[in-house]
Design a protein around this motif. Structure first.
Motif, PDB file in Angstrom:
ATOM      1  N   ASP A  81     -58.021   2.419  20.573  1.00  0.00           N
ATOM      2  CA  ASP A  81     -57.479   1.806  20.155  1.00  0.00           C
ATOM      3  C   ASP A  81     -57.774   1.275  18.850  1.00  0.00           C
ATOM      4  OD1 ASP A  81     -57.584   0.397  23.377  1.00  0.00           O
ATOM      5  OD2 ASP A  81     -59.503   0.420  23.224  1.00  0.00           O
ATOM      6  N   LEU A  82     -58.744   2.489  18.170  1.00  0.00           N
ATOM      7  CA  LEU A  82     -59.651   2.017  17.097  1.00  0.00           C
ATOM      8  C   LEU A  82     -58.177   2.554  16.062  1.00  0.00           C
ATOM      9  CD1 LEU A  82     -61.111   0.589  14.913  1.00  0.00           C
ATOM     10  CD2 LEU A  82     -62.683   3.308  15.065  1.00  0.00           C
ATOM     11  N   LEU A  83     -57.657   4.394  16.782  1.00  0.00           N
ATOM     12  CA  LEU A  83     -56.495   4.500  15.850  1.00  0.00           C
ATOM     13  C   LEU A  83     -55.000   3.801  15.810  1.00  0.00           C
ATOM     14  CD1 LEU A  83     -55.912   7.434  14.425  1.00  0.00           C
ATOM     15  CD2 LEU A  83     -55.396   8.229  16.900  1.00  0.00           C
ATOM     16  N   GLU A  84     -55.294   3.051  17.142  1.00  0.00           N
ATOM     17  CA  GLU A  84     -53.522   2.184  16.886  1.00  0.00           C
ATOM     18  C   GLU A  84     -53.847   1.215  15.633  1.00  0.00           C
ATOM     19  OE1 GLU A  84     -50.967   3.358  18.243  1.00  0.00           O
ATOM     20  OE2 GLU A  84     -51.720   4.820  19.057  1.00  0.00           O
ATOM     21  N   ALA A 123     -65.278   9.354  14.050  1.00  0.00           N
ATOM     22  CA  ALA A 123     -66.571   9.405  13.810  1.00  0.00           C
ATOM     23  C   ALA A 123     -66.372   7.879  12.948  1.00  0.00           C
ATOM     24  CB  ALA A 123     -65.583  10.343  11.971  1.00  0.00           C
ATOM     25  N   MET A 124     -65.895   7.300  13.184  1.00  0.00           N
ATOM     26  CA  MET A 124     -66.349   5.779  12.725  1.00  0.00           C
ATOM     27  C   MET A 124     -66.466   5.315  14.161  1.00  0.00           C
ATOM     28  SD  MET A 124     -63.075   3.660  10.954  1.00  0.00           S
ATOM     29  CE  MET A 124     -61.490   4.832   9.677  1.00  0.00           C
ATOM     30  N   ILE A 125     -66.339   5.343  14.986  1.00  0.00           N
ATOM     31  CA  ILE A 125     -67.141   4.972  16.623  1.00  0.00           C
ATOM     32  C   ILE A 125     -68.343   6.217  16.143  1.00  0.00           C
ATOM     33  CG2 ILE A 125     -67.094   5.149  18.959  1.00  0.00           C
ATOM     34  CD1 ILE A 125     -64.187   4.339  18.568  1.00  0.00           C
ATOM     35  N   GLN A 184     -56.465  10.461  11.983  1.00  0.00           N
ATOM     36  CA  GLN A 184     -56.435  10.983  12.957  1.00  0.00           C
ATOM     37  C   GLN A 184     -57.179  10.965  14.275  1.00  0.00           C
ATOM     38  OE1 GLN A 184     -56.318  15.107  11.216  1.00  0.00           O
ATOM     39  NE2 GLN A 184     -54.682  15.029  10.567  1.00  0.00           N
ATOM     40  N   LYS A 185     -57.591  11.271  15.346  1.00  0.00           N
ATOM     41  CA  LYS A 185     -58.648  11.378  16.208  1.00  0.00           C
ATOM     42  C   LYS A 185     -59.742  11.455  16.066  1.00  0.00           C
ATOM     43  CE  LYS A 185     -59.311  12.211  21.216  1.00  0.00           C
ATOM     44  NZ  LYS A 185     -59.319  12.941  22.109  1.00  0.00           N
TER      45      LYS A 185
END
Length: 281
Positions: A97-100, A116-118, A110-111
């Motif tokens: 979800d976050l990547l999209e 890393a954010m999550i 990138q994935k």
């Protein structure tokens, strides 16, 4: 490092922020599935708005009315599709979800970047962001005065909070209400200048607009300055012979010098060689 709300006295979430934060969390949940629907929905909504405005003209013909009716049907169907996705939602923002969402905002990611954010805010280590985790992340960032609080996800969320019409751009008009509620008029104007620059011309439908990449550059410069002026940042700089370049790197200091020469010069005052950060003409 946090920064959009640095120097904030009233470090509690305002009702306006709470409402918008819930909207953003709901938007990001299952965004991977929603993206295709939103890609179809938003252009149709924009077209419908333009046609409705033209329909106010007395010369608008029956063809315009027919096109409006057709678009209204399409928009309603796509909204129902979104509602069906949300009904099945588990209330979690996943890495996909976050990547999209980042891709939609124009951020090359990138994935591993999304992961890393999550990871920065994932209290229960399930690889996703729940509502409680997002709210806690937001609260920690607006309370932070050191510039050390992890803020990668916060920066994404803040942009989406400001982007009220969800068109991928943030305007002066969109940000004013939220910033005014937190800072009052005087500090609101300082924040607007930080994001949009000193020359806030009435451009775009919202009085001047910026995209996510431009927004990110602005807040990261503020985060950098906040960190370097914190007690911890000053202590690190002192250990490096008073040279902040040795703490954050020359490239970041050059970037700060380009946007705020006076501040960069102040931060470099104790460095042995200040030549690279003289005020640029």
């Amino acid at each position: 490092m946090s920064g959009t709300y640095e120097g904030n006295e009233a470090a509690e979430i305002t009702p306006q922020e709470e409402n918008q934060l819930r909207r953003v969390h709901r938007l990001l949940c299952d965004y991977g599935a929603k993206k295709k629907v939103l890609k179809l929905l938003r252009p149709k909504q924009d077209q419908l708005e333009k046609l409705r405005q033209s329909a106010d003209d007395e010369q608008a013909d029956i063809l315009v009315a027919s096109e409006i009716q057709s678009l209204e049907t399409d928009v309603e169907k796509l909204r129902q599709d979104l509602q069906e996705i949300e009904k099945k939602s588990d209330g979690l923002v996943s890495c996909v979800d976050l990547l999209e969402a980042l891709k939609t905002l124009g951020r090359k990611a990138q994935k591993k970047d999304a992961e890393a954010m999550i990871w920065e805010v994932d209290e229960d280590l399930d690889g996703c962001v729940s509502w409680d985790e997002m709210r806690l992340m937001f609260q920690r960032n607006i309370r932070d005065t050191t510039g050390l609080e992890p803020s990668q996800l916060f920066n994404v969320v803040m942009f989406l909070i400001f982007d009220l019409d969800e068109d991928g751009m943030v305007s002066v008009d969109e940000t004013m209400e939220l910033l005014y509620a937190r800072y009052g008029r005087h500090k609101m104007e300082d924040r607007l200048k930080m994001l949009f620059g000193d020359d806030m011309k009435e451009e775009g439908k919202g009085g001047g607009e910026i995209d996510f990449v431009t927004y990110l550059r602005a807040v990261e410069k503020t985060q950098l300055a906040t960190f370097l002026q914190s007690n911890y940042g000053k202590a690190l700089v002192n250990k490096k012979q008073g040279n902040p370049e040795r703490v954050v790197g020359k490239a970041l200091m050059d970037d700060l010098a380009a946007s705020d020469p006076a501040l960069a010069a102040k931060l470099m005052a104790g460095a042995p060689n200040q030549a690279s950060h003289k005020t640029r003409k």
